[in-house]
Design a protein around this motif. Structure first.
Motif, short mmCIF file in Angstrom:
data_model
loop_
_atom_site.label_atom_id
_atom_site.label_comp_id
_atom_site.label_asym_id
_atom_site.label_seq_id
_atom_site.Cartn_x
_atom_site.Cartn_y
_atom_site.Cartn_z
N GLU A 114 0.84 -1.21 0.00
CA GLU A 114 0.00 0.00 0.00
C GLU A 114 0.87 1.26 0.00
OE1 GLU A 114 -3.19 1.89 3.03
OE2 GLU A 114 -3.40 -0.26 2.68
N GLN A 118 1.23 4.04 -2.93
CA GLN A 118 0.97 5.46 -2.64
C GLN A 118 2.14 6.32 -3.13
OE1 GLN A 118 0.36 5.57 1.60
NE2 GLN A 118 -1.84 5.20 1.45
N GLN A 122 2.29 9.09 -6.42
CA GLN A 122 2.40 10.52 -6.13
C GLN A 122 2.86 11.28 -7.35
OE1 GLN A 122 5.02 10.81 -2.75
NE2 GLN A 122 3.42 10.26 -1.31
#
Length: 122
Positions: A114, A118, A122
């Protein structure tokens, strides 16, 4: 999720490095492992690494120093760094050194994936 993103695992415990390589490859990442933190910059450039998974304590070298060095080099300062450590309160130190994020050891693989997703998103 960015398929086949290249991840460099920097950890002096070869067992952890190989385990992370196997697990991350299962998620379709291309994974490189080194036990030599001083090779981090060279390997990022050599393999066009998308993310560095960096242990905070690596045989005589502080991972925060490695991270800070990456941030000072124009060729590597944009490469995302996810630092990891079993040390209490290591997170703030890692972020101060320029890490994009931090994960405490031991961690669940789902949590690691996860965080990686993430950061790469970005």
């Amino acid at each position: 999720m960015e398929k086949n993103a290249k991840i460099l695992v920097v950890d002096d415990d070869s067992g952890i490095g190989e385990m992370l390589k196997t697990l991350l490859e299962f998620y379709d990442y291309e994974v490189f492992v080194t036990e030599k933190p001083q090779k981090t910059q060279e390997l990022i450039l050599q393999y066009n690494i998308d993310l560095v998974l960096l242990d905070m304590l690596i045989s005589g070298v502080n991972g925060t120093d490695v991270c800070a060095d990456l941030r000072q080099n124009p060729e590597t300062n944009k490469t995302p760094v996810l630092m990891m450590s079993a040390l209490h309160n290591a997170g703030p130190k890692c972020k101060e050194a320029g890490a994009n994020d931090f994960i405490a050891k031991p961690f669940e693989m789902e949590d690691l994936i996860e965080k990686i997703n993430q950061i790469l998103g970005q």
